[in-house]
Design a protein around this motif. Structure first.
Motif, PDB file in Angstrom:
ATOM      1  N   PRO A 156      40.718  41.805  30.852  1.00  0.00           N
ATOM      2  CA  PRO A 156      41.785  41.989  31.851  1.00  0.00           C
ATOM      3  C   PRO A 156      42.165  40.714  32.613  1.00  0.00           C
ATOM      4  O   PRO A 156      43.265  40.657  33.174  1.00  0.00           O
ATOM      5  N   GLN A 157      41.301  39.719  32.632  1.00  0.00           N
ATOM      6  CA  GLN A 157      41.630  38.493  33.363  1.00  0.00           C
ATOM      7  C   GLN A 157      42.888  37.816  32.827  1.00  0.00           C
ATOM      8  O   GLN A 157      43.845  37.605  33.583  1.00  0.00           O
ATOM      9  N   PRO A 158      42.944  37.444  31.544  1.00  0.00           N
ATOM     10  CA  PRO A 158      44.195  36.828  31.046  1.00  0.00           C
ATOM     11  C   PRO A 158      45.366  37.790  31.018  1.00  0.00           C
ATOM     12  O   PRO A 158      46.523  37.373  31.187  1.00  0.00           O
ATOM     13  N   LEU A 159      45.080  39.091  30.812  1.00  0.00           N
ATOM     14  CA  LEU A 159      46.165  40.072  30.773  1.00  0.00           C
ATOM     15  C   LEU A 159      46.863  40.189  32.123  1.00  0.00           C
ATOM     16  O   LEU A 159      48.084  40.401  32.183  1.00  0.00           O
ATOM     17  N   MET A 160      46.102  40.069  33.223  1.00  0.00           N
ATOM     18  CA  MET A 160      46.687  40.193  34.560  1.00  0.00           C
ATOM     19  C   MET A 160      47.167  38.855  35.104  1.00  0.00           C
ATOM     20  O   MET A 160      48.043  38.816  35.974  1.00  0.00           O
ATOM     21  N   ALA A 161      46.604  37.760  34.615  1.00  0.00           N
ATOM     22  CA  ALA A 161      46.971  36.432  35.142  1.00  0.00           C
ATOM     23  C   ALA A 161      48.442  36.117  34.873  1.00  0.00           C
ATOM     24  O   ALA A 161      49.129  35.547  35.737  1.00  0.00           O
ATOM     25  N   VAL A 162      48.925  36.477  33.694  1.00  0.00           N
ATOM     26  CA  VAL A 162      50.315  36.140  33.328  1.00  0.00           C
ATOM     27  C   VAL A 162      51.330  36.868  34.210  1.00  0.00           C
ATOM     28  O   VAL A 162      52.206  36.229  34.819  1.00  0.00           O
ATOM     29  N   PRO A 163      51.275  38.204  34.329  1.00  0.00           N
ATOM     30  CA  PRO A 163      52.249  38.875  35.216  1.00  0.00           C
ATOM     31  C   PRO A 163      52.078  38.469  36.678  1.00  0.00           C
ATOM     32  O   PRO A 163      53.068  38.418  37.420  1.00  0.00           O
ATOM     33  N   ALA A 164      50.837  38.195  37.111  1.00  0.00           N
ATOM     34  CA  ALA A 164      50.628  37.773  38.496  1.00  0.00           C
ATOM     35  C   ALA A 164      51.281  36.422  38.749  1.00  0.00           C
ATOM     36  O   ALA A 164      51.808  36.169  39.844  1.00  0.00           O
ATOM     37  N   PHE A 165      51.275  35.545  37.755  1.00  0.00           N
ATOM     38  CA  PHE A 165      51.927  34.241  37.885  1.00  0.00           C
ATOM     39  C   PHE A 165      53.446  34.397  37.908  1.00  0.00           C
ATOM     40  O   PHE A 165      54.145  33.771  38.715  1.00  0.00           O
ATOM     41  N   ILE A 166      53.975  35.249  37.031  1.00  0.00           N
ATOM     42  CA  ILE A 166      55.424  35.438  36.930  1.00  0.00           C
ATOM     43  C   ILE A 166      55.981  36.119  38.184  1.00  0.00           C
ATOM     44  O   ILE A 166      57.030  35.729  38.706  1.00  0.00           O
ATOM     45  N   PHE A 167      55.272  37.123  38.667  1.00  0.00           N
ATOM     46  CA  PHE A 167      55.731  37.883  39.841  1.00  0.00           C
ATOM     47  C   PHE A 167      54.827  37.592  41.040  1.00  0.00           C
ATOM     48  O   PHE A 167      54.390  38.503  41.743  1.00  0.00           O
ATOM     49  N   VAL A 168      54.567  36.320  41.260  1.00  0.00           N
ATOM     50  CA  VAL A 168      53.581  35.895  42.252  1.00  0.00           C
ATOM     51  C   VAL A 168      53.875  36.436  43.647  1.00  0.00           C
ATOM     52  O   VAL A 168      52.950  36.799  44.389  1.00  0.00           O
ATOM     53  N   HIS A 169      55.159  36.514  44.042  1.00  0.00           N
ATOM     54  CA  HIS A 169      55.496  36.960  45.397  1.00  0.00           C
ATOM     55  C   HIS A 169      55.093  38.420  45.644  1.00  0.00           C
ATOM     56  O   HIS A 169      54.824  38.805  46.788  1.00  0.00           O
ATOM     57  N   TYR A 170      55.044  39.213  44.590  1.00  0.00           N
ATOM     58  CA  TYR A 170      54.642  40.615  44.746  1.00  0.00           C
ATOM     59  C   TYR A 170      53.125  40.767  44.784  1.00  0.00           C
ATOM     60  O   TYR A 170      52.603  41.696  45.401  1.00  0.00           O
ATOM     61  N   PHE A 171      52.434  39.856  44.126  1.00  0.00           N
ATOM     62  CA  PHE A 171      50.983  39.969  44.025  1.00  0.00           C
ATOM     63  C   PHE A 171      50.239  39.297  45.172  1.00  0.00           C
ATOM     64  O   PHE A 171      49.086  39.631  45.447  1.00  0.00           O
ATOM     65  N   ILE A 172      50.866  38.329  45.841  1.00  0.00           N
ATOM     66  CA  ILE A 172      50.188  37.580  46.906  1.00  0.00           C
ATOM     67  C   ILE A 172      49.621  38.495  47.998  1.00  0.00           C
ATOM     68  O   ILE A 172      48.452  38.346  48.378  1.00  0.00           O
ATOM     69  N   PRO A 173      50.398  39.449  48.534  1.00  0.00           N
ATOM     70  CA  PRO A 173      49.855  40.269  49.637  1.00  0.00           C
ATOM     71  C   PRO A 173      48.646  41.116  49.257  1.00  0.00           C
ATOM     72  O   PRO A 173      47.805  41.424  50.112  1.00  0.00           O
ATOM     73  N   ILE A 174      48.522  41.503  47.964  1.00  0.00           N
ATOM     74  CA  ILE A 174      47.429  42.391  47.586  1.00  0.00           C
ATOM     75  C   ILE A 174      46.212  41.639  47.063  1.00  0.00           C
ATOM     76  O   ILE A 174      45.172  42.255  46.806  1.00  0.00           O
ATOM     77  N   LEU A 175      46.319  40.308  46.937  1.00  0.00           N
ATOM     78  CA  LEU A 175      45.188  39.546  46.394  1.00  0.00           C
ATOM     79  C   LEU A 175      43.916  39.699  47.230  1.00  0.00           C
ATOM     80  O   LEU A 175      42.833  39.941  46.667  1.00  0.00           O
ATOM     81  N   PRO A 176      43.965  39.556  48.573  1.00  0.00           N
ATOM     82  CA  PRO A 176      42.725  39.737  49.352  1.00  0.00           C
ATOM     83  C   PRO A 176      42.101  41.119  49.166  1.00  0.00           C
ATOM     84  O   PRO A 176      40.873  41.249  49.151  1.00  0.00           O
ATOM     85  N   VAL A 177      42.949  42.145  49.013  1.00  0.00           N
ATOM     86  CA  VAL A 177      42.425  43.499  48.775  1.00  0.00           C
ATOM     87  C   VAL A 177      41.675  43.535  47.445  1.00  0.00           C
ATOM     88  O   VAL A 177      40.572  44.086  47.339  1.00  0.00           O
ATOM     89  N   GLY A 178      42.264  42.940  46.428  1.00  0.00           N
ATOM     90  CA  GLY A 178      41.633  42.912  45.121  1.00  0.00           C
ATOM     91  C   GLY A 178      40.328  42.142  45.114  1.00  0.00           C
ATOM     92  O   GLY A 178      39.344  42.566  44.498  1.00  0.00           O
ATOM     93  N   LEU A 179      40.300  41.006  45.810  1.00  0.00           N
ATOM     94  CA  LEU A 179      39.075  40.215  45.885  1.00  0.00           C
ATOM     95  C   LEU A 179      37.990  40.979  46.642  1.00  0.00           C
ATOM     96  O   LEU A 179      36.812  40.943  46.262  1.00  0.00           O
ATOM     97  N   GLY A 180      38.387  41.672  47.706  1.00  0.00           N
ATOM     98  CA  GLY A 180      37.427  42.483  48.460  1.00  0.00           C
ATOM     99  C   GLY A 180      36.890  43.625  47.625  1.00  0.00           C
ATOM    100  O   GLY A 180      35.688  43.908  47.650  1.00  0.00           O
ATOM    101  N   PHE A 181      37.769  44.274  46.867  1.00  0.00           N
ATOM    102  CA  PHE A 181      37.355  45.371  45.986  1.00  0.00           C
ATOM    103  C   PHE A 181      36.328  44.876  44.972  1.00  0.00           C
ATOM    104  O   PHE A 181      35.270  45.496  44.775  1.00  0.00           O
ATOM    105  N   ALA A 182      36.636  43.738  44.338  1.00  0.00           N
ATOM    106  CA  ALA A 182      35.727  43.188  43.333  1.00  0.00           C
ATOM    107  C   ALA A 182      34.394  42.791  43.956  1.00  0.00           C
ATOM    108  O   ALA A 182      33.324  43.073  43.406  1.00  0.00           O
ATOM    109  N   GLY A 183      34.457  42.144  45.134  1.00  0.00           N
ATOM    110  CA  GLY A 183      33.225  41.712  45.797  1.00  0.00           C
ATOM    111  C   GLY A 183      32.355  42.873  46.233  1.00  0.00           C
ATOM    112  O   GLY A 183      31.134  42.856  46.032  1.00  0.00           O
ATOM    113  N   GLY A 184      32.961  43.893  46.814  1.00  0.00           N
ATOM    114  CA  GLY A 184      32.201  45.055  47.270  1.00  0.00           C
ATOM    115  C   GLY A 184      31.567  45.818  46.119  1.00  0.00           C
ATOM    116  O   GLY A 184      30.391  46.194  46.176  1.00  0.00           O
TER     117      GLY A 184
END
Length: 231
Positions: A156-184
């Motif tokens: 899933p890392q490369p699969l999600m990296a490409v759309p996150a790069f293309i639509f970066v403005h939509y993904f930026i606000p949810i990145l901390p949530v995702g990092l917290g989810f993964a860390g927890g």
């Protein structure tokens, strides 16, 4: 000797994953991107993500405990639950890490931040793959199958990296949530699944604790070295 070595590897993986969880949470709390238009602070979003991650783990574990009839091959009962839970967590948190890679390259500080995040997550993949392998191999899963699962959980890392790069403005606000989810989620697996299994099955709890602590410190040192080299 081989069996004890496996459980020492589990202790190593647990210590490294605790350090990786800390790094993910720290990256989420300190996330600062000019294009981040969210009114909620990065720290709060990271905390929300961590809580969601813990809720997901507890909910998944209870669901599996209520369905004892589920099995994969010879894996059933507690072995099946533990293996499936770890594979679930490793796979799901790879989605968050993929978003992190794409957003880091697509943001205003893309060059420097992208290299740092990618190098950090590459180091994280070592204990994550090790965690999957060491729960499969003692349960008579073939080396090839274990290797394929280790690779598959990171797809899933490369699969999600490409759309996150293309639509970066939509993904930026949810990145901390995702990092917290993964860390927890990773912290729960490291402490209550891997480390507990290592303590249960090794003859020396002191050795297990020392080894996991050393692996944690080594992982933190590697993380800081990468940070210093990329800034």
């Amino acid at each position: 000797f081989v069996v004890s070595s496996i459980y020492l590897l589990i202790a190593i993986a647990a210590g490294m994953m605790v350090a990786a969880s800390y790094s993910l949470m720290a990256e989420g709390c300190t996330f600062d991107e000019p294009d981040d238009l969210s009114e909620i602070s990065s720290s709060v979003r990271t905390l929300i993500g961590a809580i969601l991650g813990l809720v997901f783990i507890v909910g998944t574990k209870k669901f599996l405990e209520q369905h004892e009839e589920y099995h994969i091959g010879d894996l059933a009962g507690a072995d099946f639950r533990r293996v499936l839970l770890i594979i679930f967590v490793m796979t799901l948190h790879s989605f968050s890490e993929g978003v992190g890679i794409g957003v880091s390259f697509g943001g205003e500080n893309g060059g420097e931040l992208g290299v740092f995040i990618s190098a950090s997550l590459a180091v994280h993949n070592v204990p994550e793959g090790l965690a999957v392998a060491v729960v499969l191999l003692p349960r008579k899963v073939s080396k090839l199958t274990a290797a394929l699962w280790c690779i598959g959980t990171s797809i899933p890392q490369p699969l999600m990296a490409v759309p996150a790069f293309i639509f970066v403005h939509y993904f930026i606000p949810i990145l901390p949530v995702g990092l917290g989810f993964a860390g927890g989620a990773m912290a729960w697996v490291a402490l209550f699944e891997l480390l507990s299994e290592a303590f249960e099955d090794t003859k020396s709890t002191t050795a297990t604790g020392v080894i996991s602590s050393i692996s944690l410190l080594v992982m933190l040192w590697l993380q800081n070295s990468i940070d210093d080299a990329t800034h």
